[in-house]
Design a protein around this motif. Structure first.
Motif, PDB file in Angstrom:
ATOM      1  N   ARG A 127      -1.903  -9.247  -7.585  1.00 52.96           N
ATOM      2  CA  ARG A 127      -0.446  -9.195  -7.692  1.00 52.96           C
ATOM      3  C   ARG A 127      -0.028  -8.921  -9.140  1.00 52.96           C
ATOM      4  O   ARG A 127      -0.630  -9.426 -10.078  1.00 52.96           O
ATOM      5  N   SER A 128       1.012  -8.122  -9.251  1.00 61.06           N
ATOM      6  CA  SER A 128       1.606  -7.827 -10.546  1.00 61.06           C
ATOM      7  C   SER A 128       3.111  -7.777 -10.334  1.00 61.06           C
ATOM      8  O   SER A 128       3.637  -6.815  -9.777  1.00 61.06           O
ATOM      9  N   GLY A 129       3.775  -8.853 -10.740  1.00 64.84           N
ATOM     10  CA  GLY A 129       5.212  -8.933 -10.496  1.00 64.84           C
ATOM     11  C   GLY A 129       5.489  -8.989  -9.005  1.00 64.84           C
ATOM     12  O   GLY A 129       4.935  -9.803  -8.286  1.00 64.84           O
ATOM     13  N   ARG A 130       6.294  -8.061  -8.532  1.00 66.96           N
ATOM     14  CA  ARG A 130       6.648  -8.031  -7.110  1.00 66.96           C
ATOM     15  C   ARG A 130       5.713  -7.159  -6.282  1.00 66.96           C
ATOM     16  O   ARG A 130       5.809  -7.123  -5.062  1.00 66.96           O
ATOM     17  N   SER A 131       4.835  -6.432  -6.941  1.00 68.94           N
ATOM     18  CA  SER A 131       3.940  -5.554  -6.180  1.00 68.94           C
ATOM     19  C   SER A 131       2.559  -6.189  -6.032  1.00 68.94           C
ATOM     20  O   SER A 131       2.168  -7.067  -6.786  1.00 68.94           O
ATOM     21  N   ALA A 132       1.845  -5.705  -5.031  1.00 69.03           N
ATOM     22  CA  ALA A 132       0.492  -6.176  -4.775  1.00 69.03           C
ATOM     23  C   ALA A 132      -0.395  -4.954  -4.571  1.00 69.03           C
ATOM     24  O   ALA A 132      -0.036  -4.036  -3.832  1.00 69.03           O
ATOM     25  N   ASN A 133      -1.526  -4.939  -5.264  1.00 70.84           N
ATOM     26  CA  ASN A 133      -2.483  -3.854  -5.117  1.00 70.84           C
ATOM     27  C   ASN A 133      -3.705  -4.360  -4.379  1.00 70.84           C
ATOM     28  O   ASN A 133      -4.137  -5.501  -4.572  1.00 70.84           O
ATOM     29  N   LEU A 134      -4.261  -3.499  -3.563  1.00 70.18           N
ATOM     30  CA  LEU A 134      -5.391  -3.854  -2.716  1.00 70.18           C
ATOM     31  C   LEU A 134      -6.647  -3.156  -3.212  1.00 70.18           C
ATOM     32  O   LEU A 134      -6.615  -1.972  -3.541  1.00 70.18           O
ATOM     33  N   PHE A 135      -7.743  -3.898  -3.241  1.00 72.47           N
ATOM     34  CA  PHE A 135      -9.025  -3.368  -3.672  1.00 72.47           C
ATOM     35  C   PHE A 135     -10.097  -3.819  -2.692  1.00 72.47           C
ATOM     36  O   PHE A 135     -10.090  -4.970  -2.253  1.00 72.47           O
ATOM     37  N   ARG A 143     -10.523   1.288   5.616  1.00 73.23           N
ATOM     38  CA  ARG A 143     -10.851   2.681   5.294  1.00 73.23           C
ATOM     39  C   ARG A 143      -9.945   3.235   4.208  1.00 73.23           C
ATOM     40  O   ARG A 143     -10.398   3.900   3.281  1.00 73.23           O
ATOM     41  N   GLN A 144      -8.646   2.971   4.321  1.00 77.42           N
ATOM     42  CA  GLN A 144      -7.694   3.468   3.319  1.00 77.42           C
ATOM     43  C   GLN A 144      -7.945   2.840   1.954  1.00 77.42           C
ATOM     44  O   GLN A 144      -7.935   3.524   0.939  1.00 77.42           O
ATOM     45  N   VAL A 145      -8.151   1.536   1.956  1.00 75.28           N
ATOM     46  CA  VAL A 145      -8.366   0.834   0.685  1.00 75.28           C
ATOM     47  C   VAL A 145      -9.676   1.305   0.060  1.00 75.28           C
ATOM     48  O   VAL A 145      -9.756   1.504  -1.152  1.00 75.28           O
ATOM     49  N   ALA A 146     -10.711   1.510   0.870  1.00 75.83           N
ATOM     50  CA  ALA A 146     -12.003   1.963   0.365  1.00 75.83           C
ATOM     51  C   ALA A 146     -11.905   3.365  -0.246  1.00 75.83           C
ATOM     52  O   ALA A 146     -12.605   3.675  -1.209  1.00 75.83           O
ATOM     53  N   ALA A 147     -11.033   4.192   0.301  1.00 75.22           N
ATOM     54  CA  ALA A 147     -10.880   5.562  -0.192  1.00 75.22           C
ATOM     55  C   ALA A 147     -10.107   5.632  -1.503  1.00 75.22           C
ATOM     56  O   ALA A 147     -10.131   6.654  -2.183  1.00 75.22           O
ATOM     57  N   SER A 148      -9.450   4.544  -1.855  1.00 72.19           N
ATOM     58  CA  SER A 148      -8.674   4.516  -3.100  1.00 72.19           C
ATOM     59  C   SER A 148      -9.320   3.551  -4.077  1.00 72.19           C
ATOM     60  O   SER A 148     -10.180   2.766  -3.712  1.00 72.19           O
ATOM     61  N   GLU A 149      -8.900   3.625  -5.302  1.00 70.95           N
ATOM     62  CA  GLU A 149      -9.399   2.671  -6.296  1.00 70.95           C
ATOM     63  C   GLU A 149      -8.319   1.657  -6.609  1.00 70.95           C
ATOM     64  O   GLU A 149      -8.174   1.214  -7.737  1.00 70.95           O
ATOM     65  N   GLY A 150      -7.586   1.303  -5.636  1.00 69.16           N
ATOM     66  CA  GLY A 150      -6.464   0.389  -5.779  1.00 69.16           C
ATOM     67  C   GLY A 150      -5.266   1.011  -5.101  1.00 69.16           C
ATOM     68  O   GLY A 150      -4.878   2.120  -5.430  1.00 69.16           O
ATOM     69  N   MET A 151      -4.771   0.343  -4.113  1.00 70.54           N
ATOM     70  CA  MET A 151      -3.678   0.883  -3.330  1.00 70.54           C
ATOM     71  C   MET A 151      -2.560  -0.144  -3.266  1.00 70.54           C
ATOM     72  O   MET A 151      -2.828  -1.318  -3.061  1.00 70.54           O
ATOM     73  N   GLU A 152      -1.344   0.317  -3.437  1.00 76.31           N
ATOM     74  CA  GLU A 152      -0.229  -0.608  -3.308  1.00 76.31           C
ATOM     75  C   GLU A 152      -0.083  -1.019  -1.856  1.00 76.31           C
ATOM     76  O   GLU A 152      -0.167  -0.196  -0.952  1.00 76.31           O
ATOM     77  N   CYS A 153       0.128  -2.295  -1.661  1.00 82.22           N
ATOM     78  CA  CYS A 153       0.271  -2.841  -0.308  1.00 82.22           C
ATOM     79  C   CYS A 153       1.421  -2.162   0.423  1.00 82.22           C
ATOM     80  O   CYS A 153       1.328  -1.892   1.613  1.00 82.22           O
ATOM     81  N   SER A 154       2.481  -1.860  -0.284  1.00 85.13           N
ATOM     82  CA  SER A 154       3.644  -1.241   0.347  1.00 85.13           C
ATOM     83  C   SER A 154       3.326   0.138   0.914  1.00 85.13           C
ATOM     84  O   SER A 154       3.981   0.591   1.844  1.00 85.13           O
ATOM     85  N   ALA A 155       2.313   0.812   0.406  1.00 83.97           N
ATOM     86  CA  ALA A 155       1.942   2.132   0.913  1.00 83.97           C
ATOM     87  C   ALA A 155       1.314   2.045   2.300  1.00 83.97           C
ATOM     88  O   ALA A 155       1.373   2.992   3.072  1.00 83.97           O
ATOM     89  N   LEU A 156       0.726   0.920   2.630  1.00 81.75           N
ATOM     90  CA  LEU A 156       0.079   0.773   3.935  1.00 81.75           C
ATOM     91  C   LEU A 156       1.057   0.800   5.087  1.00 81.75           C
ATOM     92  O   LEU A 156       0.841   1.498   6.056  1.00 81.75           O
ATOM     93  N   HIS A 157       2.130   0.045   4.996  1.00 81.67           N
ATOM     94  CA  HIS A 157       3.032  -0.008   6.146  1.00 81.67           C
ATOM     95  C   HIS A 157       3.733   1.318   6.369  1.00 81.67           C
ATOM     96  O   HIS A 157       4.073   1.651   7.491  1.00 81.67           O
ATOM     97  N   VAL A 158       3.905   2.102   5.329  1.00 84.83           N
ATOM     98  CA  VAL A 158       4.503   3.427   5.496  1.00 84.83           C
ATOM     99  C   VAL A 158       3.485   4.360   6.148  1.00 84.83           C
ATOM    100  O   VAL A 158       3.768   5.027   7.126  1.00 84.83           O
TER     101      VAL A 158
END
Length: 99
Positions: A75-83, A34-49
């Protein structure tokens, strides 16, 4: 004027359909989708917070969602975005609607 490219609708096998159903059967994974669908790309680190999940738990759930094809991890460097993989999600919803 360019025409927008239309992609063929995705067709799910029985195995894929049931794998997605199992993945979405977990309330935390459903909340992540649901969270990923509501965004157009979400950083993985935002989920656990946001969901108060540990990074290891987020990783486990993301692996499950990625394996069934619902979420793409870029993935981009150390971050991961979810789509959200919209064609797969739409195919799942169409299949549910036809039951």
């Amino acid at each position: 004027m360019k025409k927008k490219a239309t992609s063929k609708p995705v067709s799910l096998s029985e195995e894929q359909f049931y794998a997605i159903a199992r993945a979405l059967g977990d309330a935390r994974r459903l909340a992540i989708v649901r969270q990923v669908a509501a965004s157009e790309g979400m950083e993985c680190s935002a989920l656990h917070v946001h969901e108060e999940l540990s990074p290891a738990t987020v990783s486990h759930h993301m692996k499950e969602l990625n394996e069934v094809g619902l979420v793409e991890i870029r993935r981009s460097g150390r971050s991961a975005n979810l789509f959200l993989c919209r064609p797969v999600f739409d195919a799942y919803v169409r299949r549910l609607a036809s039951l």
